[in-house]
Design a protein around this motif. Structure first.
Motif, short mmCIF file in Angstrom:
data_model
loop_
_atom_site.label_atom_id
_atom_site.label_comp_id
_atom_site.label_asym_id
_atom_site.label_seq_id
_atom_site.Cartn_x
_atom_site.Cartn_y
_atom_site.Cartn_z
N PRO A 21 33.89 35.45 25.80
CA PRO A 21 33.22 35.84 27.04
C PRO A 21 33.59 37.27 27.43
O PRO A 21 34.71 37.71 27.23
CB PRO A 21 33.77 34.85 28.07
N GLU A 22 32.60 38.01 27.98
CA GLU A 22 32.84 39.39 28.36
C GLU A 22 33.99 39.52 29.34
O GLU A 22 34.73 40.50 29.32
CB GLU A 22 31.57 39.99 28.99
N LYS A 23 34.17 38.53 30.19
CA LYS A 23 35.24 38.59 31.19
C LYS A 23 36.62 38.56 30.54
O LYS A 23 37.60 38.90 31.18
CB LYS A 23 35.10 37.47 32.21
N ALA A 24 36.69 38.19 29.27
CA ALA A 24 37.99 38.18 28.57
C ALA A 24 38.51 39.61 28.44
O ALA A 24 39.71 39.83 28.40
CB ALA A 24 37.85 37.54 27.20
N ASP A 25 37.61 40.58 28.35
CA ASP A 25 37.97 42.00 28.34
C ASP A 25 39.04 42.33 27.29
O ASP A 25 40.12 42.83 27.60
CB ASP A 25 38.42 42.43 29.73
N LEU A 26 38.74 42.02 26.02
CA LEU A 26 39.67 42.33 24.94
C LEU A 26 39.85 43.84 24.83
O LEU A 26 38.89 44.59 24.95
CB LEU A 26 39.15 41.76 23.62
N PRO A 27 41.07 44.29 24.57
CA PRO A 27 41.32 45.74 24.51
C PRO A 27 40.72 46.39 23.26
O PRO A 27 40.62 45.76 22.21
CB PRO A 27 42.85 45.82 24.48
N ASP A 28 40.33 47.66 23.41
CA ASP A 28 39.82 48.44 22.27
C ASP A 28 40.95 49.02 21.44
O ASP A 28 40.77 49.35 20.27
CB ASP A 28 38.94 49.59 22.77
N THR A 29 42.12 49.17 22.07
CA THR A 29 43.31 49.67 21.37
C THR A 29 44.53 48.91 21.85
O THR A 29 44.56 48.41 22.97
CB THR A 29 43.55 51.18 21.63
N ILE A 30 45.51 48.83 20.99
CA ILE A 30 46.81 48.26 21.33
C ILE A 30 47.86 49.20 20.78
O ILE A 30 47.84 49.50 19.57
CB ILE A 30 46.99 46.84 20.74
N ASP A 31 48.71 49.69 21.64
CA ASP A 31 49.75 50.65 21.25
C ASP A 31 49.16 51.83 20.49
O ASP A 31 49.74 52.33 19.53
CB ASP A 31 50.84 49.97 20.42
N GLY A 32 47.97 52.27 20.91
CA GLY A 32 47.32 53.41 20.30
C GLY A 32 46.57 53.12 19.01
O GLY A 32 46.00 54.02 18.40
N VAL A 33 46.52 51.86 18.59
CA VAL A 33 45.84 51.47 17.36
C VAL A 33 44.49 50.86 17.72
O VAL A 33 44.41 49.96 18.55
CB VAL A 33 46.68 50.44 16.56
N LYS A 34 43.42 51.35 17.09
CA LYS A 34 42.07 50.84 17.35
C LYS A 34 41.96 49.40 16.86
O LYS A 34 42.46 49.06 15.78
CB LYS A 34 41.04 51.72 16.64
N ILE A 35 41.26 48.57 17.66
CA ILE A 35 41.03 47.17 17.31
C ILE A 35 39.52 46.98 17.12
O ILE A 35 38.73 47.37 17.97
CB ILE A 35 41.52 46.21 18.41
#
Length: 75
Positions: free
Chosen positions: A48-62
């Motif tokens: 779900p969009e509301k989960a708002d998964l990050p695009d980066t973690i510790d500067g690393v692209k996901i």
């Protein structure tokens, strides 16, 4: 600035944990994007969009990819 393979390896468990709290993770790996490394998270279902998964973690692209359930194919 490019991301080293070591940076990506260190962020990989955190990416799996965060994505797993929002959906079913069927695989997590490292990929190259240009001269950088990123983490690819394979999900069974759309999150779900509301989960708002990050695009980066510790500067690393996901990179997230919905691949559906994994099943065994017998010949």
């Amino acid at each position: 600035m490019s991301t080293s393979i070591e940076q990506a390896r260190l962020a990989k468990p955190k990416a799996k944990e965060i994505a797993g709290s929002c959906g079913t993770v069927v695989g997590v790996g490292l990929i190259r994007i240009g001269d950088s490394y990123a983490i690819k998270v394979n999900l069974r279902d759309h999150v779900p969009e509301k989960a708002d998964l990050p695009d980066t973690i510790d500067g690393v692209k996901i990179v997230y990819d919905v691949i559906g359930p994994i099943s065994l194919h017998q010949h």
